[in-house]
Enzyme design. Structure first.
Site, PDB file in Angstrom:
ATOM      1  N   CYS A   1      -0.454   4.133   2.101  1.00 57.91           N
ATOM      2  CA  CYS A   1      -0.206   3.914   3.537  1.00 57.91           C
ATOM      3  C   CYS A   1       1.258   4.245   4.004  1.00 57.91           C
ATOM      4  O   CYS A   1       1.627   4.749   5.003  1.00 57.91           O
ATOM      5  CB  CYS A   1      -0.773   2.488   3.981  1.00 57.91           C
ATOM      6  N   ASP A   2       2.136   3.753   3.177  1.00 56.47           N
ATOM      7  CA  ASP A   2       3.414   3.450   3.708  1.00 56.47           C
ATOM      8  C   ASP A   2       4.523   4.353   2.770  1.00 56.47           C
ATOM      9  O   ASP A   2       5.755   4.395   3.372  1.00 56.47           O
ATOM     10  CB  ASP A   2       4.157   2.087   3.675  1.00 56.47           C
TER      11      ASP A   2
ATOM     12  N   CYS B   1       0.817  -1.217   0.002  1.00 54.19           N
ATOM     13  CA  CYS B   1       0.009  -0.048  -0.004  1.00 54.19           C
ATOM     14  C   CYS B   1       0.881   1.298   0.103  1.00 54.19           C
ATOM     15  O   CYS B   1       1.447   1.534   1.139  1.00 54.19           O
ATOM     16  CB  CYS B   1      -0.892  -0.128   1.002  1.00 54.19           C
TER      17      CYS B   1
END
Ligand code: NDP
Length: 311
Positions: free
Chosen positions: A140-141, A137
Site C-alpha cells: 500500500c505505502d 503494508c
C-alpha cells in the site's frame, strides 16, 4: 425485518468461498464485506502458492475473481461493517446482526470470516508517526518511499515478503529481526539474503521511531552487545503478525486467550447453534489463503446441513 438463511461476515478467501458454496446451495447468502473488501490479500503483491495460478497472481486480482465467482451464483454483497451481533443460543433461533450501527438483519445462520489485522509494537512514537512513515503494508505505502531508506520489523514470511518488495523500490532496506534466526520459510529467506540492498540485522529491537513531522530515523538496540544506535530511514514497516478480528463476538462465542474463535473438532461449528467460523478468525496455525478458502467451504456445508436438519 425479514429473516435470511445465511449471513456471511468478511470478504477474504474464507468469506467468499463460503459465499460461493452457500449460494450454489440456494441459501441466498448476504455477505457483509467490511471496510477492506478482499481482506488482507488485497495488500499482498504476488500470490505464488495458490493452486490454479501457475504463473502467480496479485492479491487484489485474486480477490476480485473470488468476489465475481460468489456474485455469479447470486450472493448479495453489502459494503459495510458489522457493529453488533446478538447471537441466539437456541437451536433454530434467529441471530440479529447490526450493520454500520443502523441496519439490522435477522438470519438463521451466521458464518464468521472476519480474518485478522496487522499487529503493531505498541510504541507511542509508532502511533505518532502512523501514516507519516509508519505502515503495516509495504504494497500500500511502499511507493511513497521510492529511492529512500526504510526499516522493516519481523522475521516471518510477511517480513521477508515486505522487505524484498520494498528493496525493489527503495535505496536500502534494513530488516530488524529480534532473534538470531528468521522464522520465514527457506525460499523466502533465500530471497532476502540474495537481495543486495537488503541488510538483515539479527538480534535487534526497536526502541523508538524518531522524526520531526515525518519519520527520519529509528533508534534500535543491538541486544547481543547491549548497544543503541540510530538508523537513518524515512519508512518504518511492521510485519510482526496479526490479531484476529473477533472483538464483537466477545462474551458470546468461545475464543482462546488471543481471541481466535474456537471451533469444534473437524468442523466450523462454534459453541452456538447456527454460528460457524472459518479463515484466520479461527486459525492461528496455518493462516494461508488456501486453508482459509477450504475452511470457508466447510462453514457453508455445515450451515447448509444445520438448516436442512431444522426442517
Ligand atoms: P509470523 O507470526 O509467522 O511471524 C511474525 C514475526 O514477527 C516473527 O519473526 C516474530 O519474531 C516477529 N515478531 C513478533 N512480535 C514482535 C515484536 N514485538 N518485535 C519484533 N518482532 C516481532 O507472521 P507472518 O505475518 O510473517 O506470517 C503469518 C502466516 O502467513 C505464516 O504462516 C506465513 O507463512 C504466512 N505468509 C505466507 C506468505 C507467502 O507464502 N507468500 C507471505 C506472508 C505470510 P519471533 O520469530 O522471534 O517470534
Amino acid at each position: 425485518m425479514k429473516t435470511i438463511e445465511c449471513l456471511i461476515i468478511g470478504s477474504g478467501p474464507a468469506g467468499y468461498t463460503a459465499a460461493i458454496y452457500a449460494s450454489r446451495a440456494d441459501l441466498k447468502p448476504v455477505l457483509i464485506q467490511g471496510l477492506q473488501p478482499g481482506g488482507q490479500l488485497t495488500t499482498t503483491n504476488d500470490v505464488e502458492n495458490y493452486p490454479g495460478y501457475p504463473s502467480g497472481v496479485t492479491g487484489p486480482i485474486m480477490m476480485e475473481d473470488f468476489q465475481k465467482q460468489a456474485e455469479r451464483f447470486g450472493t448479495e454483497m453489502i459494503f459495510g461493517t458489522v457493529t453488533k451481533v446478538e447471537l441466539n443460543q437456541k437451536q433454530g433461533g434467529e441471530h440479529i446482526i447490526t450493520i454500520d450501527d443502523k441496519e439490522k438483519m435477522k438470519t438463521k445462520t451466521v458464518i464468521i470470516a472476519t480474518g485478522a489485522s496487522a499487529k503493531y509494537l505498541g510504541l507511542e512514537s509508532e502511533k505518532k508517526f502512523m501514516g507519516l512513515g509508519v505502515s503495516a503494508c509495504a504494497v500500500c505505502d511502499g511507493f511513497f518511499f521510492k529511492n529512500k531508506d526504510v526499516v522493516v520489523v519481523g522475521g516471518g514470511d510477511s517480513a521477508a515478503e515486505e522487505a524484498t518488495y520494498l528493496a525493489k523500490l527503495c535505496n536500502k532496506v534494513y530488516l530488524l529481526v529480534r532473534k538470531d534466526s528468521m522464522r520465514a520459510s527457506q525460499i523466502m529467506q533465500k530471497r532476502v539474503f540474495e537481495t543486495k540492498n537488503l541488510e538483515v540485522l539479527f538480534n535487534h529491537e526497536t526502541i523508538e521511531v524518531l522524526g520531526d513531522e515525518k519519520v527520519n530515523a529509528i533508534k534500535v538496540l543491538d541486544i547481543k552487545n547491549n548497544k543503541e544506535k540510530e538508523i537513518s530511514a524515512n519508512g518504518f514497516f511492521l510485519a510482526i503478525g496479526h490479531s484476529p478480528n473477533t472483538q464483537i463476538f466477545k462474551n458470546q462465542l468461545e475464543m482462546d486467550e488471543v481471541g481466535y474463535l474456537i471451533t469444534k473438532a473437524d468442523s466450523s461449528k462454534t459453541n452456538l447453534p447456527g454460528v460457524f467460523a472459518c479463515g484466520d478468525a479461527q486459525d492461528s496455525i496455518y493462516r494461508q489463503a488456501i486453508t482459509a478458502a477450504g475452511s470457508g467451504c466447510m462453514a457453508a456445508l455445515d450451515a447448509e446441513r444445520y438448516l436442512s436438519e431444522l426442517i
